[in-house]
Design an enzyme around this catalytic site. Sequence first.
Site, PDB file in Angstrom:
ATOM      1  N   GLU A  98      -2.115  -8.450   4.577  1.00  0.00           N
ATOM      2  CA  GLU A  98      -2.037  -8.576   6.044  1.00  0.00           C
ATOM      3  C   GLU A  98      -3.319  -8.162   6.742  1.00  0.00           C
ATOM      4  O   GLU A  98      -3.452  -8.385   7.954  1.00  0.00           O
ATOM      5  CB  GLU A  98      -0.847  -7.753   6.577  1.00  0.00           C
ATOM      6  CG  GLU A  98      -1.070  -6.269   6.742  1.00  0.00           C
ATOM      7  CD  GLU A  98      -1.012  -5.453   5.452  1.00  0.00           C
ATOM      8  OE1 GLU A  98      -0.955  -4.213   5.542  1.00  0.00           O
ATOM      9  OE2 GLU A  98      -1.055  -6.049   4.354  1.00  0.00           O
TER      10      GLU A  98
ATOM     11  N   HIS B 107      -3.791  -5.052   0.670  1.00  0.00           N
ATOM     12  CA  HIS B 107      -3.198  -5.437   1.959  1.00  0.00           C
ATOM     13  C   HIS B 107      -3.411  -6.923   2.247  1.00  0.00           C
ATOM     14  O   HIS B 107      -4.433  -7.296   2.831  1.00  0.00           O
ATOM     15  CB  HIS B 107      -3.881  -4.664   3.085  1.00  0.00           C
ATOM     16  CG  HIS B 107      -3.511  -3.222   3.190  1.00  0.00           C
ATOM     17  ND1 HIS B 107      -2.423  -2.770   3.905  1.00  0.00           N
ATOM     18  CD2 HIS B 107      -4.115  -2.108   2.678  1.00  0.00           C
ATOM     19  CE1 HIS B 107      -2.371  -1.448   3.843  1.00  0.00           C
ATOM     20  NE2 HIS B 107      -3.379  -1.018   3.099  1.00  0.00           N
TER      21      HIS B 107
ATOM     22  N   CYS C 174       0.838  -1.205   0.000  1.00  0.00           N
ATOM     23  CA  CYS C 174       0.000   0.000   0.000  1.00  0.00           C
ATOM     24  C   CYS C 174       0.874   1.257   0.000  1.00  0.00           C
ATOM     25  O   CYS C 174       1.441   1.599  -1.023  1.00  0.00           O
ATOM     26  CB  CYS C 174      -1.011  -0.030   1.143  1.00  0.00           C
ATOM     27  SG  CYS C 174      -2.371   1.158   0.899  1.00  0.00           S
TER      28      CYS C 174
END
Length: 227
Positions: free
Chosen positions: A174, A172, A94
């Site tokens: 994560e 993302h 990002c």
Amino acid sequence: MKIGILQTGHAPDELLPTSGDYDRLFQQLLAGHGFTFATYNVVDMEFPESITACDGWLITGSKHGAYEDLPFIAPLEAFIRDVYAADIPLVGICFGHQIVAQALGGKVEKFAGGWAVGRQTYDWNGEQVALNAWHQDQVVTLPADAQIIASNDFCAAAALVYGKHIFTTQPHPEFSAEFIAGLAQHRGTGVVPDPQLAQARENLDMPIDDGHIADQIARFFKDRTVA
């Protein structure tokens, strides 16, 4: 293999007790791949002593824009250029995706088309991949040696590789569904249009391919390939 996490922002205070900060999210994402980690809060001007302090580097997301006049931006860009020149593996997510592009000659701007929030699907080297996203800024001009490996109709440069040096993604891997829900509550309200927040919440139970991209990141660090 020791991975240095360059933390360029912090998770909302409300989410820290349950989710931890961004570095913890990446440690969880890459668990089981044999890495050790060190965190450097570059957003707070805590930088590594050397580009060789770790075997590879990972730049996190941030609420800041890569184009903002903030103290940590210029030294981080210099660090990125030095890592690239030294052929040390670097991953950016990002904001990390954006600052790498900017540091190497690309352009980042606030996208006129608005936000991408929650579960998105991408054409990822010919396969459909679903990941969570949270961004308005985008890479709009690529550095000379960047190659697009993932895109969709909203985000043309959703993942980039720079030879065998760098691998970056706009979404993302994560971010879990729970984390997206927390962001929607604590950072989205009044900022992201309400219909998009509602859609993101509706999609929280849909599967994402975070493990698949985690494997790609691990493979890149170890073997310099994302294939």
